[in-house]
Each structure stands twice: as structure tokens, then as C-alpha cells.
Design an enzyme around this catalytic site. Structure first.
Site, short mmCIF file in Angstrom:
data_model
loop_
_atom_site.label_atom_id
_atom_site.label_comp_id
_atom_site.label_asym_id
_atom_site.label_seq_id
_atom_site.Cartn_x
_atom_site.Cartn_y
_atom_site.Cartn_z
N CYS A 1 0.82 -1.22 0.00
CA CYS A 1 0.00 0.00 0.00
C CYS A 1 0.86 1.27 0.00
O CYS A 1 1.40 1.63 1.04
CB CYS A 1 -0.91 -0.04 1.23
SG CYS A 1 -1.76 1.48 1.61
N CYS B 1 0.09 3.89 2.63
CA CYS B 1 0.51 3.44 3.97
C CYS B 1 1.95 3.84 4.25
O CYS B 1 2.29 4.28 5.35
CB CYS B 1 0.37 1.92 4.08
SG CYS B 1 -1.32 1.30 3.92
#
Length: 111
Positions: free
Chosen positions: A32, A35
Site C-alpha cells: 500500500c 501506507c
């Protein structure tokens, strides 16, 4: 990913749900990009606000039962827990100033 303490299915309840102070949980995954973008911001917040709250990370891919329990559908998801309850959550990366304002607003409501 960052210097934040990692929690998992064996440590989540003790570290997050039974904590005496609020805990901000970063639900993330290795794949991600947002993230990774927010990770340094969360590490800074964790260091700067360690007297007020604890910031931890939980890898959603490695801990699917916790992610399912809290209906995490997108990453990153941030959830602020206090006394075992979710008092605030948000999906997606945020600039530090905006994130701090949202956290501070949530902490004010719980007082």
C-alpha cells in the site's frame, strides 16, 4: 515500515483494548503506497504525543481477523481506541496538521 510498535492477533487486545491511554492503530499493508506515505507522520506523532496516546501499526494482510472485526475495507485505515472502543476512524493518508487536528478533536470529545 516505521519505528512504530507492531501489534498482531496475539498482542492486539492487551496493547490496544486494555490500554490506559488512547491508542491510534494504523491498519496497513506492505503493498500500500499511501501506507508508506503516512508512516513517517505517524512515527512523528507517536514520538511527539507519547504522553497522551500510543501509536501502533497492524499489518492487515498478516492479521485478517482483526481487520475483519473492525470492518477495515481500505488502507490505510486509522482508528483511535479508548477503553476498548473505537472513538474515531479515518481512511486514507492525511497531512500531519490535518491528522493532528482530527485526533485532537476526537480526544476532546472523549473527555
Amino acid at each position: 515500515m516505521s519505528d512504530l510498535q507492531a501489534v498482531d492477533e496475539t498482542t492486539f487486545d492487551q496493547t490496544v483494548l486494555r490500554s490506559d491511554k488512547p491508542v491510534l492503530v494504523d491498519f496497513w499493508a506492505q503493498w500500500c503506497p499511501p501506507c508508506h506515505q503516512i508512516a513517517p507522520v505517524l512515527a512523528q506523532i507517536g514520538a511527539e504525543r507519547n504522553d497522551q496516546l500510543t501509536v501502533v501499526k497492524l499489518n492487515s494482510d498478516e492479521n485478517p481477523s482483526i481487520s475483519a472485526r473492525y470492518r477495515v475495507m481500505a488502507l490505510p485505515t486509522l482508528m483511535l481506541f479508548h477503553r476498548g472502543e473505537v472513538i474515531w476512524s479515518v481512511v486514507g493518508a492525511r497531512p500531519k496538521a490535518k491528522l493532528l487536528k482530527e485526533i485532537d478533536d476526537a480526544l476532546l470529545v472523549m473527555q
